[in-house]
Design a protein around this motif. Structure first.
Motif, mmCIF file in Angstrom:
data_model
loop_
_atom_site.group_PDB
_atom_site.id
_atom_site.type_symbol
_atom_site.label_atom_id
_atom_site.label_comp_id
_atom_site.label_asym_id
_atom_site.label_seq_id
_atom_site.Cartn_x
_atom_site.Cartn_y
_atom_site.Cartn_z
ATOM 1 N N LEU A 128 -7.237 -29.135 16.376
ATOM 2 C CA LEU A 128 -6.966 -30.003 17.519
ATOM 3 C C LEU A 128 -5.500 -30.429 17.563
ATOM 4 C CD1 LEU A 128 -10.164 -32.247 17.451
ATOM 5 C CD2 LEU A 128 -9.529 -30.604 19.223
ATOM 6 N N LEU A 129 -4.913 -30.665 16.399
ATOM 7 C CA LEU A 129 -3.494 -31.042 16.350
ATOM 8 C C LEU A 129 -2.598 -29.831 16.588
ATOM 9 C CD1 LEU A 129 -3.496 -33.475 13.279
ATOM 10 C CD2 LEU A 129 -3.268 -34.081 15.699
ATOM 11 N N LEU A 130 -2.955 -28.693 16.008
ATOM 12 C CA LEU A 130 -2.125 -27.495 16.123
ATOM 13 C C LEU A 130 -1.988 -27.030 17.565
ATOM 14 C CD1 LEU A 130 -0.649 -25.048 14.850
ATOM 15 C CD2 LEU A 130 -2.888 -23.946 14.602
ATOM 16 N N ARG A 131 -3.073 -27.086 18.334
ATOM 17 C CA ARG A 131 -3.039 -26.465 19.652
ATOM 18 C C ARG A 131 -2.192 -27.210 20.675
ATOM 19 N NH1 ARG A 131 -8.907 -26.981 22.634
ATOM 20 N NH2 ARG A 131 -9.076 -29.246 22.740
ATOM 21 N N VAL A 132 -1.729 -28.414 20.357
ATOM 22 C CA VAL A 132 -0.900 -29.164 21.309
ATOM 23 C C VAL A 132 0.568 -29.166 20.909
ATOM 24 C CG1 VAL A 132 -2.839 -30.625 21.964
ATOM 25 C CG2 VAL A 132 -1.290 -31.398 20.152
ATOM 26 N N LEU A 133 0.935 -28.361 19.907
ATOM 27 C CA LEU A 133 2.297 -28.423 19.379
ATOM 28 C C LEU A 133 3.260 -27.457 20.046
ATOM 29 C CD1 LEU A 133 1.638 -28.795 15.533
ATOM 30 C CD2 LEU A 133 2.123 -30.579 17.223
ATOM 31 N N GLY A 155 -4.763 -22.695 17.895
ATOM 32 C CA GLY A 155 -5.349 -23.972 17.502
ATOM 33 C C GLY A 155 -6.785 -24.108 17.965
ATOM 34 N N THR A 156 -7.054 -23.611 19.175
ATOM 35 C CA THR A 156 -8.430 -23.637 19.681
ATOM 36 C C THR A 156 -9.332 -22.774 18.824
ATOM 37 O OG1 THR A 156 -7.636 -24.002 21.946
ATOM 38 C CG2 THR A 156 -9.875 -23.153 21.693
ATOM 39 N N LEU A 157 -8.812 -21.635 18.364
ATOM 40 C CA LEU A 157 -9.576 -20.749 17.491
ATOM 41 C C LEU A 157 -9.968 -21.461 16.194
ATOM 42 C CD1 LEU A 157 -10.514 -17.731 17.138
ATOM 43 C CD2 LEU A 157 -8.366 -17.376 15.931
ATOM 44 N N VAL A 158 -9.015 -22.156 15.576
ATOM 45 C CA VAL A 158 -9.285 -22.871 14.321
ATOM 46 C C VAL A 158 -10.284 -24.005 14.553
ATOM 47 C CG1 VAL A 158 -8.265 -24.313 12.516
ATOM 48 C CG2 VAL A 158 -7.044 -22.287 13.328
ATOM 49 N N ALA A 159 -10.059 -24.797 15.606
ATOM 50 C CA ALA A 159 -10.929 -25.943 15.870
ATOM 51 C C ALA A 159 -12.359 -25.516 16.156
ATOM 52 C CB ALA A 159 -10.373 -26.760 17.042
ATOM 53 N N THR A 160 -12.518 -24.512 16.987
ATOM 54 C CA THR A 160 -13.873 -24.111 17.365
ATOM 55 C C THR A 160 -14.577 -23.332 16.258
ATOM 56 O OG1 THR A 160 -12.910 -22.232 18.568
ATOM 57 C CG2 THR A 160 -13.478 -24.182 19.844
ATOM 58 N N ALA A 161 -13.814 -22.719 15.348
ATOM 59 C CA ALA A 161 -14.446 -22.107 14.176
ATOM 60 C C ALA A 161 -15.106 -23.191 13.323
ATOM 61 C CB ALA A 161 -13.429 -21.331 13.358
#
Length: 405
Positions: free
Chosen positions: A106-111, A120-126
């Motif tokens: 969630l933090l990565l995808r807004v950077l 970031g969405t890939l990491v969060a949704t995994a």
């Protein structure tokens, strides 16, 4: 060390129930609820902000389709891997790792730019996908006498989190200054859930293990009922994720202001809360759940027809009907727990239904957006959903019958 001469199902219960033993069940239930609250905002918060994201990032509708499709692809891949991870690391550790991945994603995808948003969405949704599969196993074996109640509470919290994501994210954007802080702020809730889960699992002296054979043993790939449950789960997920990705835009194109569209779609998720708390426990006490599944699905049919034929006539009514139809998710999870006799079979059925089911559902947001572009309107993609709802009713009725894999 395992005590000899126990019933296998009791052994399974002891194994999976370890995260909640030190808390006498109550703290585990709180951790489950906090975890469930995190399983939708990462997805439902994107819909109301999608137009702003596309404008800011300068991306196409194809990119938007990929963004809205990624969650279900992750759910498929991570869902199939979850039983193996839980068997090796333990359910408590696996869920804690998944929550950490969710917060980081969630933090990565807004950077940064479009690629970072997708990554970031890939990491969060995994992370979400792993939790999706493992929580039903925890409920099955930690609360065997209250499967319907705990499944209802879990899905109510999950849908409530979805409502918050859709309704609150646009206002966070207005307050915090854009889509980046609005979407990134949901990482705070993930950290809170992570702390609660770690605290609930403290004092066990070892990593909590899933039921024996959760990642091994007999395969369900040749089991007809398992495929019926998988088809039902995949069809309802196809509809739900197409809706979460695009329905706010459908409402906005019908003349509903952005903030109101977010609130209406928040209502779609919120309606599932009382349904999950009331209907799921009632259905779980019956030998079969088919009448409940068919009844709720019919409401979804009516709402979809309304959006297709007269979207601006009564957006509130259509949203309520669609919300009632999407409430079958709580029954899909209930069916997974009830169609298996043991925690091991629950893990296998949950992994299969959610893994293959979400793989099929991944087509939903993408096809919905593609059909919109090809047809230059929403009537054709909504007609596609209407046809799939009819198939969902058939498989839901079959999955709800009193049988076991």
């Amino acid at each position: 060390m395992r005590v000899e001469h126990r019933e296998p199902e009791l052994d399974a219960a002891v194994e999976v129930r370890a995260p909640g033993v030190v808390a006498a069940g109550a703290l585990l239930a709180v951790a489950v609820v906090l975890t469930a609250l995190n399983l939708r905002p990462a997805i439902t918060g994107v819909g109301p902000m999608l137009a702003e994201m596309r404008q800011d990032l300068g991306v196409s509708v194809v990119w938007a389709g990929v963004l809205t499709t990624l969650p279900t692809l992750c759910f498929a891949g991570a869902g199939l891997a979850a039983p193996l991870l839980a068997r090796r690391a333990g359910i408590g550790a696996a869920i804690a790792l998944a929550l950490a991945a969710l917060a980081a994603g969630l933090l990565l995808r807004v950077l940064d730019g479009p690629a970072v948003v997708l990554g970031g969405t890939l990491v969060a949704t995994a992370g979400i996908a792993l939790i999706n599969v493992l929580i039903p196993v925890v409920i099955k074996d930690s609360f065997p006498a209250r499967i319907g109640v705990l499944t209802g509470v879990y899905t109510a919290a999950l849908q409530g989190g979805g409502a918050l994501g859709s309704a609150v994210t646009p206002r966070l954007g207005d307050t915090l200054g854009g889509w980046r802080p609005a979407l990134g702020s949901w990482a705070v809730l993930a950290v809170v859930a992570l702390l609660a889960w770690i605290f609930a699992a403290r004092g066990t002296g070892r990593a909590p293990r899933p039921a024996d054979g959760a990642g091994s043993g007999r395969s369900l790939l040749r089991n007809r009922l398992a495929w019926i449950v998988t088809a039902y789960f995949g069809l309802q997920a196809f509809y739900a994720y197409a809706a979460m990705g695009w329905f706010p835009q459908v409402l906005m194109d019908a003349g509903v202001p952005r903030d109101d569209a977010g609130l209406l779609f928040g209502l779609v998720s919120l309606i599932a809360v009382p349904i999950s708390l009331v209907v799921a426990p009632m259905a779980a006490r019956r030998r079969g759940q088919s009448p409940w599944i068919v009844g709720l699905s019919v409401f979804g049919v009516a709402g979809t027809i309304g959006l297709m034929l007269a979207p601006s006539w009564s957006p509130l009514l259509w949203s309520i009907l669609v919300g009632l139809g999407m409430s079958t998710f709580s029954l899909a999870l209930t069916v997974i727990a009830l169609r298996a006799r043991t925690g091991a079979d629950t893990a296998r059925l949950s992994g299969m239904a959610q893994g293959f089911g979400y793989l099929f559902a991944a087509l939903g947001p993408f096809l919905f957006g593609l059909l919109h572009d090809l047809a230059h309107g929403w009537a054709v993609p909504l007609a596609m959903l209407l046809g799939l709802l009819g198939v969902q009713i058939v498989f839901g009725a079959l999955a709800g019958r009193h049988r076991f894999v």
